[in-house]
Design a protein around this motif. Structure first.
Motif, PDB file in Angstrom:
ATOM      1  N   LYS A  42       0.883  -1.148   0.058  1.00  0.00           N
ATOM      2  CA  LYS A  42       0.039  -0.048  -0.019  1.00  0.00           C
ATOM      3  C   LYS A  42       0.849   1.167  -0.087  1.00  0.00           C
ATOM      4  N   ARG A  43       0.785   2.002  -0.953  1.00  0.00           N
ATOM      5  CA  ARG A  43       1.693   3.390  -1.117  1.00  0.00           C
ATOM      6  C   ARG A  43       0.979   4.694  -0.848  1.00  0.00           C
ATOM      7  N   LYS A  44       1.614   5.377  -0.283  1.00  0.00           N
ATOM      8  CA  LYS A  44       0.869   6.498   0.201  1.00  0.00           C
ATOM      9  C   LYS A  44       1.611   7.886  -0.770  1.00  0.00           C
ATOM     10  N   LEU A  45       0.500   8.215  -1.668  1.00  0.00           N
ATOM     11  CA  LEU A  45       0.976   9.065  -2.661  1.00  0.00           C
ATOM     12  C   LEU A  45       1.126  10.364  -2.043  1.00  0.00           C
ATOM     13  N   GLY A  46       2.310  11.303  -2.368  1.00  0.00           N
ATOM     14  CA  GLY A  46       2.595  12.471  -1.951  1.00  0.00           C
ATOM     15  C   GLY A  46       3.498  12.493  -0.858  1.00  0.00           C
ATOM     16  N   LEU A  47       4.185  11.246  -0.616  1.00  0.00           N
ATOM     17  CA  LEU A  47       4.958  11.288   0.575  1.00  0.00           C
ATOM     18  C   LEU A  47       5.995  12.408   0.942  1.00  0.00           C
ATOM     19  N   PHE A  48       6.455  12.572  -0.436  1.00  0.00           N
ATOM     20  CA  PHE A  48       7.684  13.411  -0.393  1.00  0.00           C
ATOM     21  C   PHE A  48       7.394  14.782  -0.953  1.00  0.00           C
ATOM     22  N   LYS A  49       6.183  15.070  -1.291  1.00  0.00           N
ATOM     23  CA  LYS A  49       5.649  16.368  -1.649  1.00  0.00           C
ATOM     24  C   LYS A  49       6.090  17.571  -0.693  1.00  0.00           C
ATOM     25  N   GLY A  50       7.145  18.709  -1.466  1.00  0.00           N
ATOM     26  CA  GLY A  50       7.337  19.743  -0.849  1.00  0.00           C
ATOM     27  C   GLY A  50       8.799  19.219  -0.101  1.00  0.00           C
ATOM     28  N   LYS A  51       9.361  18.114  -0.223  1.00  0.00           N
ATOM     29  CA  LYS A  51      10.383  17.742   0.428  1.00  0.00           C
ATOM     30  C   LYS A  51      11.465  17.622  -0.655  1.00  0.00           C
ATOM     31  N   VAL A  52      11.318  17.310  -1.997  1.00  0.00           N
ATOM     32  CA  VAL A  52      12.251  17.256  -2.696  1.00  0.00           C
ATOM     33  C   VAL A  52      12.172  18.013  -3.908  1.00  0.00           C
ATOM     34  N   LYS A  53      13.190  18.884  -4.383  1.00  0.00           N
ATOM     35  CA  LYS A  53      13.103  19.832  -5.476  1.00  0.00           C
ATOM     36  C   LYS A  53      13.911  19.122  -6.574  1.00  0.00           C
ATOM     37  N   ILE A  54      13.198  19.166  -7.926  1.00  0.00           N
ATOM     38  CA  ILE A  54      13.789  18.837  -9.221  1.00  0.00           C
ATOM     39  C   ILE A  54      14.226  20.112  -9.901  1.00  0.00           C
ATOM     40  N   GLU A  55      15.543  20.275 -10.141  1.00  0.00           N
ATOM     41  CA  GLU A  55      16.121  21.599 -10.806  1.00  0.00           C
ATOM     42  C   GLU A  55      15.566  21.616 -12.375  1.00  0.00           C
ATOM     43  N   GLU A  56      15.468  22.689 -12.935  1.00  0.00           N
ATOM     44  CA  GLU A  56      14.750  22.523 -14.220  1.00  0.00           C
ATOM     45  C   GLU A  56      15.942  22.006 -15.079  1.00  0.00           C
ATOM     46  N   ASP A  57      17.157  21.995 -14.958  1.00  0.00           N
ATOM     47  CA  ASP A  57      18.191  21.496 -15.847  1.00  0.00           C
ATOM     48  C   ASP A  57      18.655  20.103 -15.705  1.00  0.00           C
ATOM     49  N   ILE A  58      17.642  19.472 -14.942  1.00  0.00           N
ATOM     50  CA  ILE A  58      17.951  17.937 -14.585  1.00  0.00           C
ATOM     51  C   ILE A  58      18.229  17.054 -15.698  1.00  0.00           C
ATOM     52  N   ASP A  59      18.085  17.383 -16.848  1.00  0.00           N
ATOM     53  CA  ASP A  59      18.319  16.544 -18.109  1.00  0.00           C
ATOM     54  C   ASP A  59      19.489  17.198 -18.609  1.00  0.00           C
ATOM     55  N   LYS A  60      19.918  17.903 -18.266  1.00  0.00           N
ATOM     56  CA  LYS A  60      21.343  18.671 -18.546  1.00  0.00           C
ATOM     57  C   LYS A  60      22.370  17.564 -18.417  1.00  0.00           C
ATOM     58  N   PRO A  61      23.514  17.539 -19.253  1.00  0.00           N
ATOM     59  CA  PRO A  61      24.680  16.508 -19.146  1.00  0.00           C
ATOM     60  C   PRO A  61      25.458  16.750 -18.011  1.00  0.00           C
ATOM     61  N   LEU A  62      25.971  15.903 -17.249  1.00  0.00           N
ATOM     62  CA  LEU A  62      26.767  16.384 -15.903  1.00  0.00           C
ATOM     63  C   LEU A  62      28.047  16.840 -16.528  1.00  0.00           C
ATOM     64  N   PRO A  63      28.753  17.518 -15.605  1.00  0.00           N
ATOM     65  CA  PRO A  63      30.262  18.005 -16.272  1.00  0.00           C
ATOM     66  C   PRO A  63      31.215  16.751 -16.315  1.00  0.00           C
ATOM     67  N   LYS A  64      32.058  16.738 -17.230  1.00  0.00           N
ATOM     68  CA  LYS A  64      33.058  15.512 -17.552  1.00  0.00           C
ATOM     69  C   LYS A  64      33.627  14.978 -16.262  1.00  0.00           C
ATOM     70  N   GLU A  65      34.108  15.812 -15.141  1.00  0.00           N
ATOM     71  CA  GLU A  65      34.728  15.347 -14.207  1.00  0.00           C
ATOM     72  C   GLU A  65      33.694  14.616 -13.185  1.00  0.00           C
ATOM     73  N   LYS A  66      32.468  15.163 -12.863  1.00  0.00           N
ATOM     74  CA  LYS A  66      31.733  14.406 -12.234  1.00  0.00           C
ATOM     75  C   LYS A  66      31.096  13.026 -12.931  1.00  0.00           C
ATOM     76  N   ALA A  67      30.763  13.067 -14.253  1.00  0.00           N
ATOM     77  CA  ALA A  67      30.520  11.975 -14.981  1.00  0.00           C
ATOM     78  C   ALA A  67      31.708  10.780 -14.737  1.00  0.00           C
ATOM     79  N   GLU A  68      32.570  11.170 -14.856  1.00  0.00           N
ATOM     80  CA  GLU A  68      33.899  10.197 -14.791  1.00  0.00           C
ATOM     81  C   GLU A  68      33.665   9.417 -13.310  1.00  0.00           C
ATOM     82  N   ASP A  69      33.393  10.028 -12.281  1.00  0.00           N
ATOM     83  CA  ASP A  69      33.342   9.517 -11.088  1.00  0.00           C
ATOM     84  C   ASP A  69      32.239   8.156 -10.860  1.00  0.00           C
TER      85      ASP A  69
END
Length: 72
Positions: A42-69
């Motif tokens: 049984k799932r409770k919807l909205g559990l993280f509502k207001g607690k998680v922020k998704i940035e506008e550029d979420i689909d932007k590629p990571l910088p090379k140095e971070k991606a290498e990690d």
């Protein structure tokens, strides 16, 4: 987790269903195959509502140095 045969499941079906309803996972063994029977979660919807922020550029590629990690 309990492993039971088809024969045992036929004899004790009501008891097994009650155990599943109470949260128990059951493995049903048929010959050499195993099937997991688990309770519906049984799932409770909205559990993280207001607690998680998704940035506008979420689909932007990571910088090379971070991606290498990810490949270390």
């Amino acid at each position: 987790m309990k492993v039971i045969s088809v024969e045992e499941a036929k004899k004790k079906l009501e008891k097994i269903l009650k155990e599943i309803e109470e949260g128990e996972e059951i493995i049903l063994k048929i010959d050499d195959k195993e099937f997991v029977i688990s309770p519906k979660i049984k799932r409770k919807l909205g559990l993280f509502k207001g607690k998680v922020k998704i940035e506008e550029d979420i689909d932007k590629p990571l910088p090379k140095e971070k991606a290498e990690d990810f490949y270390k």
